[in-house]
Design a protein around this motif. Structure first.
Motif, short mmCIF file in Angstrom:
data_model
loop_
_atom_site.label_atom_id
_atom_site.label_comp_id
_atom_site.label_asym_id
_atom_site.label_seq_id
_atom_site.Cartn_x
_atom_site.Cartn_y
_atom_site.Cartn_z
N ASN A 1 57.24 -55.65 44.10
CA ASN A 1 57.53 -54.82 45.29
C ASN A 1 56.52 -53.50 45.14
O ASN A 1 56.92 -52.35 45.54
CB ASN A 1 58.91 -54.25 45.29
N LYS A 2 55.26 -53.63 44.80
CA LYS A 2 54.47 -52.64 44.85
C LYS A 2 52.71 -53.23 45.14
O LYS A 2 52.67 -54.49 45.06
CB LYS A 2 54.16 -52.00 43.31
N PRO A 3 51.98 -52.40 45.43
CA PRO A 3 50.61 -53.05 45.55
C PRO A 3 50.07 -53.45 44.24
O PRO A 3 50.07 -52.91 43.06
CB PRO A 3 49.98 -51.67 46.23
N MET A 4 49.24 -54.40 44.66
CA MET A 4 48.36 -54.88 43.38
C MET A 4 46.94 -54.63 43.54
O MET A 4 46.16 -55.03 44.41
CB MET A 4 48.60 -56.26 42.90
N ASN A 5 46.23 -53.94 42.44
CA ASN A 5 44.83 -53.48 42.35
C ASN A 5 43.93 -55.07 41.91
O ASN A 5 44.43 -55.45 40.83
CB ASN A 5 44.48 -52.60 41.68
N ILE A 6 43.08 -55.54 42.57
CA ILE A 6 42.42 -56.83 42.52
C ILE A 6 41.71 -56.60 41.15
O ILE A 6 41.77 -57.60 40.45
CB ILE A 6 41.46 -57.06 43.64
N GLU A 7 41.09 -55.71 40.95
CA GLU A 7 40.14 -55.58 39.71
C GLU A 7 40.97 -55.63 38.18
O GLU A 7 40.65 -56.00 37.55
CB GLU A 7 39.15 -54.40 39.86
N ASP A 8 42.22 -54.92 38.76
CA ASP A 8 43.16 -54.71 37.22
C ASP A 8 43.66 -56.37 37.31
O ASP A 8 43.60 -56.76 35.94
CB ASP A 8 44.32 -54.05 37.77
N LEU A 9 43.74 -57.18 38.07
CA LEU A 9 44.29 -58.45 37.79
C LEU A 9 43.14 -59.32 37.33
O LEU A 9 43.46 -60.02 36.60
CB LEU A 9 44.73 -59.27 39.31
#
Length: 428
Positions: free
Chosen positions: A412-420
Motif C-alpha cells: 500500500n505504497k508507491p514503489m520506486n523502479i530504480e530501487d527495485l
C-alpha cells in the motif's frame, strides 16, 4: 550461420521458434541441441520435427557440456519463467547470444543479474516481445515518432482477458508466484513494455492495487470446497460455470487458443494443464489497477482483469498536439457478438478527426509473430527507421513495473523502479 540450442521445449518453443527455423530460416540457422528436464518433451519435439531426431539432447545440468559439444552460438530460452535466468546467465558466461521468451526473468533481482552479466559478456540478450510487432502497435509507434501527438502526457490502457484464456493461467504453473512472478509479471510485462517502447520514457514510480476476485478457494462460482481437482476427472465439472461455458457434455468442442492446447493434456511428466481454478494454493491476483509515472512526465493509467466476457483492450494516448484511441477485440477471444473492425482514431488538438485503417498481416499476435521471427533469424530489418527488438534493459524495466505493481498492492505504497532494480530491501 546461427547454431541454436533450445532450452525448454514448451508449446511456445515448438510453435514460435523451432517451427519457423525448420520451415523458413534453415539456410541461416541450425538447431544443434535440445535441452529439457522432461524426456517426454524431448520425445514429443522430435516426433513433431523428425529432422531433429538425431541431434544431441541434454538435461538442465548439462548446459556447459551442450555448448561445448554443439558449438552453439545462440540460446533460445523458452522454459518455465523462473528458470530463464539460469540459462541466460550461463549462456552469457559462454559469450553466447540469448533469445528469451518474455518475461525475461521473474524478479528485479534476476533482471539486474542479467544486465550485469551482459556487461561482462560478448553475447547479447534479446527479449521476444512479439506484441511490439503487431501492425497497429507499429503504426502507433510511427505516429508518435512523426510528432502527431507531440509530447506524450498520459496513457490509458485497459486490458481484458476472457474466461477461457484467463482461467488457463490458474490451471497451470503460472498460478504460483514462485514460478511466474504473478500475472503482473508473466502477462502484464507485455503491456508495460509496449508503453515503455511507444513513448520512449523510463518508468520511475508505480502505485497499484490488486485482488483475487474470481479464482482460488474463495471464488464465488466454486462448486464446492474440495481441493486438488482436475477438469478431466472432476465429478463436479458440469456444475462449474467456467468449464461448461466452453465445453459441452461430450467434451467434443475444440476451443481455439494460442496459449493452451485444446482437446486434452500433452503427455508430459508430472504436469497437467487442467488443475482446478479454485484450488487453495492459488494466491496470485487476477485483477490489477495501477498508475505509473515516467521520467519525462508521462502518466500511465493501467488495468487488467482475467475473467471477462470478451478479450481485447482499449487504449488512449494523449499528447500536447493530440490524442489517439484504439480498441481491439482479440482474434481468439471467442466473442459471441459482432465486433467492429479495429482502427486508430486520431484527434489533433486543433483540426479534424482522422480514422486510420492499418494494413494487417497473417500470423499470431495480430500478424506480429512472422515479422519478429524475421528479425530474430535474419537480423533486424535495415530499412526500418526505428529500433523494435527489445534488449535486456527493456526486459528489466518491464519486469520492474510488474513487480512494482505487486509489491505496491501488498504494501500500500508507491514503489520506486530504480530501487527495485538495484535490489533495495523491500518486504516479501
Amino acid at each position: 550461420m546461427q547454431k541454436i540450442v533450445v532450452c525448454g521445449l514448451s508449446n511456445r518453443a515448438l510453435d514460435m521458434f523451432i517451427k519457423p527455423v525448420q520451415t523458413k530460416f534453415s539456410e541461416e540457422n541450425e538447431i544443434v541441441g535440445l535441452l529439457d528436464s522432461d524426456q517426454k518433451r524431448i520425445e514429443l519435439c522430435q516426433q513433431v520435427f523428425p529432422e531433429l531426431a538425431m541431434i544431441r539432447t541434454y538435461r538442465p545440468e548439462q548446459f556447459s557440456q551442450m555448448v561445448k559439444e554443439t558449438g552453439a552460438t545462440t540460446v533460445i530460452v523458452t522454459s518455465r519463467d523462473d528458470t530463464h535466468v539460469d540459462y541466460i546467465i550461463q549462456g552469457l558466461e559462454h559469450d553466447l547470444d540469448i533469445i528469451s521468451e518474455k518475461p525475461m526473468v521473474t524478479t528485479c533481482t534476476d533482471a539486474n543479474r542479467v544486465m550485469e552479466a551482459e556487461k561482462k559478456s560478448k553475447g547479447k540478450v534479446t527479449v521476444a516481445f512479439n506484441y511490439r510487432y503487431n501492425p497497429f502497435h507499429r503504426k502507433i509507434k510511427e505516429m508518435i515518432l512523426d510528432g502527431k501527438l507531440g509530447r506524450i502526457t498520459s496513457i490509458d490502457l485497459n486490458w481484458y482477458i476472457d474466461t477461457y484464456h484467463g482461467a488457463s493461467y490458474f490451471k497451470r504453473w503460472n498460478r504460483m508466484r514462485e514460478y511466474s512472478g504473478g500475472l503482473s509479471v508473466h502477462k502484464s510485462t507485455h503491456h508495460f513494455d509496449l508503453v515503455n517502447w511507444w513513448i520512449d520514457q523510463k518508468p520511475e514510480q508505480v502505485f497499484a492495487y490488486g485482488a483475487l476476485n474470481y479464482y482460488g478457494k474463495d471464488g464465488e462460482l466454486n462448486p464446492s470446497p474440495i481441493d486438488n481437482r482436475y477438469c478431466g476427472t472432476c465429478s463436479q465439472r458440469r456444475e462449474c460455470d467456467y468449464y461448461t461455458r466452453w465445453t459441452n457434455r461430450t467434451d467434443s468442442l475444440a476451443v481455439k487458443d494460442d496459449h493452451i492446447k485444446s482437446g486434452g493434456n500433452q503427455p508430459y511428466t508430472n504436469y497437467r494443464t487442467d488443475a482446478c481454478i479454485f484450488d487453495h494454493e492459488i494466491e496470485i491476483e487476477d485483477t490489477y489497477v495501477a498508475t505509473v509515472k515516467y521520467d519525462l512526465g508521462a502518466l500511465l493509467s493501467y488495468s487488467i482483469n482475467f475473467s471477462l466476457p470478451y478479450e481485447g483492450y482499449r487504449l488512449a494516448i494523449n499528447g500536447t498536439k493530440g490524442r489517439l484511441e484504439t480498441q481491439e477485440f482479440h482474434e481468439l477471444s471467442r466473442v459471441p457478438f459482432p465486433v467492429p473492425e479495429q482502427t486508430i482514431d486520431y484527434f489533433p488538438l486543433f483540426g479534424s478527426k482522422e480514422i486510420i485503417h492499418v494494413v494487417q498481416s497473417e500470423g499470431g499476435h495480430g500478424g506480429g509473430d512472422p515479422i519478429i521471427q524475421e528479425d530474430l533469424f535474419l537480423g533486424s530489418d535495415p530499412y526500418r527507421r526505428y529500433d523494435i527488438l527489445a534488449g535486456a534493459e527493456a526486459g528489466a524495466y518491464s519486469i520492474a513495473v510488474g513487480e512494482g505493481v505487486w509489491r505496491s498492492s501488498i504494501e500500500n505504497k508507491p514503489m520506486n523502479i530504480e530501487d527495485l532494480l538495484k535490489g533495495s530491501r523491500v518486504k516479501q
